[in-house]
Design a protein around this motif. Structure first.
Motif, PDB file in Angstrom:
ATOM      1  N   GLN A 485       0.828  -0.968  -0.056  1.00 10.96           N
ATOM      2  CA  GLN A 485      -0.027   0.066  -0.008  1.00 10.96           C
ATOM      3  C   GLN A 485       0.990   1.293  -0.137  1.00 10.96           C
ATOM      4  O   GLN A 485       1.806   1.522   0.808  1.00 10.96           O
ATOM      5  CB  GLN A 485      -0.728  -0.152   1.243  1.00 10.96           C
ATOM      6  N   LEU A 486       0.459   2.270  -0.897  1.00  6.12           N
ATOM      7  CA  LEU A 486       1.302   3.463  -1.010  1.00  6.12           C
ATOM      8  C   LEU A 486       0.552   4.618   0.119  1.00  6.12           C
ATOM      9  O   LEU A 486      -0.704   4.763   0.020  1.00  6.12           O
ATOM     10  CB  LEU A 486       1.187   4.100  -2.142  1.00  6.12           C
ATOM     11  N   ILE A 487       1.329   4.892   1.119  1.00  2.00           N
ATOM     12  CA  ILE A 487       0.676   5.917   1.917  1.00  2.00           C
ATOM     13  C   ILE A 487       1.340   7.365   1.841  1.00  2.00           C
ATOM     14  O   ILE A 487       2.617   7.327   1.260  1.00  2.00           O
ATOM     15  CB  ILE A 487       1.355   5.541   3.522  1.00  2.00           C
ATOM     16  N   ASP A 488       0.360   8.243   1.844  1.00  2.00           N
ATOM     17  CA  ASP A 488       0.722   9.790   1.857  1.00  2.00           C
ATOM     18  C   ASP A 488       0.159  10.411   3.036  1.00  2.00           C
ATOM     19  O   ASP A 488      -0.955  10.475   3.351  1.00  2.00           O
ATOM     20  CB  ASP A 488      -0.063  10.194   0.415  1.00  2.00           C
ATOM     21  N   LEU A 489       1.335  10.711   3.800  1.00  2.38           N
ATOM     22  CA  LEU A 489       0.907  11.468   5.078  1.00  2.38           C
ATOM     23  C   LEU A 489       0.247  12.679   4.887  1.00  2.38           C
ATOM     24  O   LEU A 489      -0.597  13.128   5.753  1.00  2.38           O
ATOM     25  CB  LEU A 489       2.349  11.714   5.734  1.00  2.38           C
ATOM     26  N   GLY A 492      -5.719  13.796   4.017  1.00  3.44           N
ATOM     27  CA  GLY A 492      -6.623  13.243   5.368  1.00  3.44           C
ATOM     28  C   GLY A 492      -6.678  13.934   6.625  1.00  3.44           C
ATOM     29  O   GLY A 492      -6.653  15.173   6.439  1.00  3.44           O
ATOM     30  N   ASN A 493      -6.751  13.319   7.775  1.00  2.78           N
ATOM     31  CA  ASN A 493      -6.711  13.926   8.908  1.00  2.78           C
ATOM     32  C   ASN A 493      -5.059  14.575   9.503  1.00  2.78           C
ATOM     33  O   ASN A 493      -4.984  15.224  10.435  1.00  2.78           O
ATOM     34  CB  ASN A 493      -7.179  12.948  10.146  1.00  2.78           C
ATOM     35  N   SER A 515      -2.533   9.372  13.814  1.00  2.00           N
ATOM     36  CA  SER A 515      -3.313  10.375  13.394  1.00  2.00           C
ATOM     37  C   SER A 515      -3.955   9.777  11.866  1.00  2.00           C
ATOM     38  O   SER A 515      -4.886  10.688  11.527  1.00  2.00           O
ATOM     39  CB  SER A 515      -2.404  11.658  13.142  1.00  2.00           C
ATOM     40  N   GLY A 516      -3.272   8.894  11.501  1.00  2.00           N
ATOM     41  CA  GLY A 516      -3.683   8.503  10.086  1.00  2.00           C
ATOM     42  C   GLY A 516      -4.972   7.817  10.110  1.00  2.00           C
ATOM     43  O   GLY A 516      -5.594   7.172  11.240  1.00  2.00           O
ATOM     44  N   ASP A 517      -5.518   7.799   8.902  1.00  2.00           N
ATOM     45  CA  ASP A 517      -6.770   6.817   8.649  1.00  2.00           C
ATOM     46  C   ASP A 517      -6.682   6.149   7.189  1.00  2.00           C
ATOM     47  O   ASP A 517      -5.582   6.276   6.648  1.00  2.00           O
ATOM     48  CB  ASP A 517      -7.937   7.381   8.962  1.00  2.00           C
ATOM     49  N   CYS A 521      -4.190   6.179   2.505  1.00  2.00           N
ATOM     50  CA  CYS A 521      -3.621   4.880   1.867  1.00  2.00           C
ATOM     51  C   CYS A 521      -4.329   5.229   0.440  1.00  2.00           C
ATOM     52  O   CYS A 521      -5.617   5.120   0.116  1.00  2.00           O
ATOM     53  CB  CYS A 521      -4.262   3.770   2.412  1.00  2.00           C
ATOM     54  N   ILE A 522      -3.569   5.514  -0.399  1.00  3.85           N
ATOM     55  CA  ILE A 522      -4.008   5.970  -1.895  1.00  3.85           C
ATOM     56  C   ILE A 522      -4.033   5.150  -2.972  1.00  3.85           C
ATOM     57  O   ILE A 522      -4.594   5.099  -3.842  1.00  3.85           O
ATOM     58  CB  ILE A 522      -3.329   7.298  -2.066  1.00  3.85           C
ATOM     59  N   LYS A 523      -3.143   4.128  -2.834  1.00 10.73           N
ATOM     60  CA  LYS A 523      -2.928   2.989  -3.881  1.00 10.73           C
ATOM     61  C   LYS A 523      -2.836   1.739  -2.837  1.00 10.73           C
ATOM     62  O   LYS A 523      -2.137   1.435  -1.949  1.00 10.73           O
ATOM     63  CB  LYS A 523      -1.912   2.952  -4.730  1.00 10.73           C
ATOM     64  N   VAL A 524      -3.399   0.555  -3.460  1.00  9.81           N
ATOM     65  CA  VAL A 524      -3.236  -0.739  -2.987  1.00  9.81           C
ATOM     66  C   VAL A 524      -2.599  -1.799  -4.063  1.00  9.81           C
ATOM     67  O   VAL A 524      -3.688  -1.651  -5.199  1.00  9.81           O
ATOM     68  CB  VAL A 524      -4.565  -1.137  -2.261  1.00  9.81           C
ATOM     69  N   TRP A 525      -2.095  -2.621  -3.843  1.00 12.47           N
ATOM     70  CA  TRP A 525      -1.603  -3.735  -4.824  1.00 12.47           C
ATOM     71  C   TRP A 525      -1.786  -5.021  -4.089  1.00 12.47           C
ATOM     72  O   TRP A 525      -1.436  -5.169  -3.031  1.00 12.47           O
ATOM     73  CB  TRP A 525      -0.233  -3.367  -5.264  1.00 12.47           C
ATOM     74  N   CYS A 526      -2.573  -5.883  -4.655  1.00 15.79           N
ATOM     75  CA  CYS A 526      -2.545  -7.346  -4.198  1.00 15.79           C
ATOM     76  C   CYS A 526      -2.074  -8.112  -5.145  1.00 15.79           C
ATOM     77  O   CYS A 526      -2.662  -8.201  -6.439  1.00 15.79           O
ATOM     78  CB  CYS A 526      -3.893  -7.448  -3.852  1.00 15.79           C
ATOM     79  N   ASN A 527      -1.170  -9.220  -5.046  1.00 17.39           N
ATOM     80  CA  ASN A 527      -0.623 -10.077  -5.799  1.00 17.39           C
ATOM     81  C   ASN A 527      -0.011  -9.414  -7.022  1.00 17.39           C
ATOM     82  O   ASN A 527       0.072 -10.044  -8.246  1.00 17.39           O
ATOM     83  CB  ASN A 527      -1.586 -11.048  -6.319  1.00 17.39           C
ATOM     84  N   GLY A 528       0.733  -8.123  -6.656  1.00 18.09           N
ATOM     85  CA  GLY A 528       1.143  -7.139  -7.964  1.00 18.09           C
ATOM     86  C   GLY A 528       0.341  -6.514  -8.708  1.00 18.09           C
ATOM     87  O   GLY A 528       0.622  -5.807  -9.619  1.00 18.09           O
TER      88      GLY A 528
END
Length: 535
Positions: A485-489, A492-493, A515-517, A521-528
């Motif tokens: 998962q790509l996280i962008d701080l 959001g909150n 503080s996050g939620d 989480c702006i992108k999610v990859w599963c199995n590539g």
């Protein structure tokens, strides 16, 4: 309950989205498609085409746009990757290149890459031994100041069927909560396919959007709707263990139970269904043996489920020692067993593939047995707090007892649908435990507190180990699947400030945890495969 297979097929047919063919990118001078760090557009590799679901062993009614069959282009990622390759160790891979092949496996890692010395694409071309075999590949530049990639979360205890009840039942403890809220709603869900489709679709999409790439699910006692749930996991692209709830003894709500023969027939049908549904070259959904808990099962059912697990080499999930009254009633129902864990052990249900949820009130003899059998625990702090079950001594289990511990949302006893929220709750609960010691006992206080690294480990690699995927998921290493998962701080909150780019990564991770939620989480990859993309 009548067989509802035709209804399942009809609902999948009417609710699946039509397949939309992708347009392949054109060649460029580097032989790759460059995806700028601000781009939200995705391009499939050259030659992408529709996959006929029937040809990969999936019934014709699933011949739709299903994420589990989307082709995976070779992809090179460039950014900061953060993981916990071992308990208590937070590792930051700065300026790192990670290559993911067409099967979703990581097959190339180069950390501390210096772009001043070389272009990352040319470096990859000259370094990766098989780069010449890829005419096209994608390149993701993920180096924004406050962005980083972490492994996908693994939720090891979640009741999909209970999702509508999130937040309901605050002042009711476990056994009454089951009787008054849970059993009636699960019973109704199994009998209404339209309602079932709506609930199951939403819980999968919600958990994916929160970064959960793999989860171990409970459904209901109904087999056809459980098969529907497996179909939906494949449609949305989430890796999952699918547990048809098994219970033949429910005197507090007798409308919601089934006889042993019906239960075992349903389990065998589910196993066959999932073998047929998985694409021929991947196993994304697997059955898991799911005795609800000891109180809802007879000795005969527990014994049959233990044998089934051994014969078919299946994972197991259940509950243990969640609530004081529950533990007392187990002793009354099984007087010949010294403790709760021995009930399961007597029926071959404690194995290295077993996930035991909660474990708040385990006796040391039980802890030793769980360690000996190499079972994993699923810590569910949000649920344990919400329905006032108790506070589990997780740091002791991890560091003194050497038991693998993972995290579970335990929807809907748990109000959190995100493992990130559960991670935070796990740390806070451990701090509450520390406050029970006298001020003079500083060492004891610290010995029960979990760190951010402990929490992230349980949320990722600990969870992967719990479901038997420790060698495949949970961290970034060559040979592992790219579930991430790509996280962008800075959204959001969380408000970030320009000067904070100099903060140590451990502090930035802590800001995310506390503080996050799901908005971070702006992108999610599963199995590539990219399965979640947020604008």
């Amino acid at each position: 309950m009548n067989n509802q297979s035709d209804d399942v097929a009809a609902f999948i047919e009417s609710h699946s989205q039509e397949y939309l063919p992708r347009t392949p990118p054109s060649d460029n001078e580097n032989g790759c498609k460059y995806l700028a760090r601000t781009s939200n557009h995705q391009h499939q590799c050259a030659g992408t085409k529709s996959v006929n679901m029937t040809s990969v062993g999936v019934p014709s009614y699933m011949d739709k746009d299903v994420k589990c069959t989307t082709a995976i282009p070779y992809t090179l990622y460039y950014g900061t990757f953060i993981h916990t390759p071992e308990l208590g160790k937070l590792e930051v891979l700065n300026n790192t290149l990670i290559g993911v092949n067409s099967e979703g496996y990581i097959d190339f890692i180069q950390s501390d890459f210096n772009e001043d010395d070389d272009d990352p694409i040319y470096f990859f071309r000259n370094t990766y031994k098989n780069s010449g075999s890829w005419k096209h590949f994608q390149f993701y530049d993920l180096r924004d100041t406050f962005q980083f990639v972490v492994p996908g979360f693994v939720d090891t205890h979640i009741h999909a069927s209970q999702y509508p009840n999130v937040g309901v039942g605050l002042n009711i403890q476990l056994l009454d909560w089951l009787t008054k809220i849970t059993f009636p709603s699960e019973n109704a869900l199994g009998e209404n396919m339209s309602m079932t489709h709506q609930v199951y679709s939403k819980i999968i999409k919600k958990t994916l959007s929160c970064g959960t790439t793999c989860a171990s699910y409970f459904t209901t006692i109904d087999q056809p709707s459980t098969t529907l749930f497996a179909n939906l996991l494949l449609q949305y692209g989430q890796r999952g263990f699918v547990g048809k709830v098994c219970m033949d003894h429910n005197p507090v709500y007798p409308d919601y139970e089934e006889d042993i023969d019906s239960c075992m027939d349903g389990m065998k049908t589910l196993i066959d269904d999932l073998e047929r549904l998985n694409p021929s070259d991947e196993i994304l959904v697997k059955p898991i043996v799911t005795p609800r808990f000891a109180l809802s099962c007879t000795d005969k059912l527990l014994s049959d489920l233990g044998k089934l697990s051994k014969e078919r080499n299946l994972n197991i999930q259940t509950h243990i020692s969640e609530n004081v009254k529950e533990v007392e009633q187990v002793k009354q129902q099984f007087p010949n067993d010294k403790n709760y864990a021995l009930v399961y052990d007597r029926h071959q249900l404690l194995t290295e593939k077993t996930i035991l949820a909660h474990g708040v009130y385990l006796e040391q003899e039980e802890i030793d047995l769980i360690k000996q059998r190499k079972c994993s625990l699923s810590h569910c702090p949000a649920s344990n707090t919400f329905i006032s079950s108790g506070e589990a001594p997780i740091k002791k289990y991890l560091y003194e007892d050497d038991i693998n511990v993972s995290l579970g949302t335990d929807v809907s006893g748990g109000f959190e649908q995100s493992i990130l929220g559960v991670l935070k709750q796990s740390i806070l609960v451990s701090h509450h435990l520390s406050m029970k010691f006298e001020p003079k006992d500083d060492d004891k206080k610290e010995n029960v507190k979990l760190s951010v690294a402990d929490g992230l480990y349980m949320a990722t690699l600990g969870g992967a180990k719990a479901v038997g995927y420790g060698q495949m998921l949970g961290s970034f290493a060559v040979g592992k699947k790219f579930d991430a998962q790509l996280i962008d701080l800075d959204r959001g909150n969380i408000d970030m400030f320009s000067w904070q780019h100099t903060l140590p990564w451990k502090d930035l991770i802590a800001k995310w945890v506390f503080s996050g939620d799901d908005r971070n989480c702006i992108k999610v990859w599963c199995n590539g495969r990219l399965v979640i993309l947020k604008n």
